[in-house]
Design an enzyme around this catalytic site. Sequence first.
Site, PDB file in Angstrom:
ATOM      1  N   GLY A  37      28.595  44.750  45.081  1.00 30.35           N
ATOM      2  CA  GLY A  37      29.496  43.909  44.310  1.00 30.35           C
ATOM      3  C   GLY A  37      30.891  44.487  44.148  1.00 30.35           C
ATOM      4  N   GLU A  40      35.389  41.661  47.337  1.00 35.67           N
ATOM      5  CA  GLU A  40      35.429  40.212  47.172  1.00 35.67           C
ATOM      6  C   GLU A  40      34.353  39.629  48.096  1.00 35.67           C
ATOM      7  OE1 GLU A  40      37.309  38.508  45.041  1.00 35.67           O
ATOM      8  OE2 GLU A  40      38.196  40.375  44.327  1.00 35.67           O
ATOM      9  N   ASP A  51      45.631  42.706  47.771  1.00 28.64           N
ATOM     10  CA  ASP A  51      45.342  43.035  46.370  1.00 28.64           C
ATOM     11  C   ASP A  51      46.127  44.278  45.950  1.00 28.64           C
ATOM     12  OD1 ASP A  51      43.859  42.881  43.834  1.00 28.64           O
ATOM     13  OD2 ASP A  51      42.816  44.664  44.567  1.00 28.64           O
ATOM     14  N   LYS A  55      49.264  44.879  43.053  1.00 31.05           N
ATOM     15  CA  LYS A  55      49.221  45.948  42.042  1.00 31.05           C
ATOM     16  C   LYS A  55      50.440  46.870  42.123  1.00 31.05           C
ATOM     17  CE  LYS A  55      44.190  45.836  41.876  1.00 31.05           C
ATOM     18  NZ  LYS A  55      42.952  46.491  42.336  1.00 31.05           N
TER      19      LYS A  55
END
Length: 190
Positions: A37, A40, A51, A55
């Site tokens: 998990g 994505e 991503d 950031k």
Amino acid sequence: QVSSIRAVISGSLSYIFNNYDPSKSFKQLIIEAREKGYTEPDPRDDLSGQDIKRKIIILSRVAGYQIESEDVSIEPILPQACLDAESIDAFFVELDNHDAHFRAMIEDAHSKGAKLRYVASLNDGKASINLVKVTQESPFYNLASTDNMIVFHTARYKERPLVVQGPGAGADVTAAGVFAEIIQLGNAVA
């Protein structure tokens, strides 16, 4: 006053590169991270660097630099064929097809006593994201699990940087982030 930032700011990529060694395939690690998990649903969302780009833009703006998305240069991890695959299943097939590419990366780093890290940097108002080989002298060398780390050099922290480190992926971290945002939104409405 922030002069530079260097950061490993993707828990999923941190996990992948913290566990990557010549005995494993890159595909195996991505599957493992996905099953835990950490990625994505489509791992390309993590592996594309987008991503991380969001950031480093946030960190740059908080540091006082007006940086836009097009101002951030990204060195891709994946060959274009992997990014362009028509489906997630096709992506995993492309990873197999490019196994020699990934194996060469890790074997080169390993032969030099280095580890691979996908690092976002801000230097003199310019942001970039690169796959780098780090040695034992780097604070990024001993990262473990899904750890993120941000290294700040400032007017006050010139010689010894300020370092912030902690887990960057997983259900607990995600839940804490969502909860913090709900509290913040509740306070804004009140």
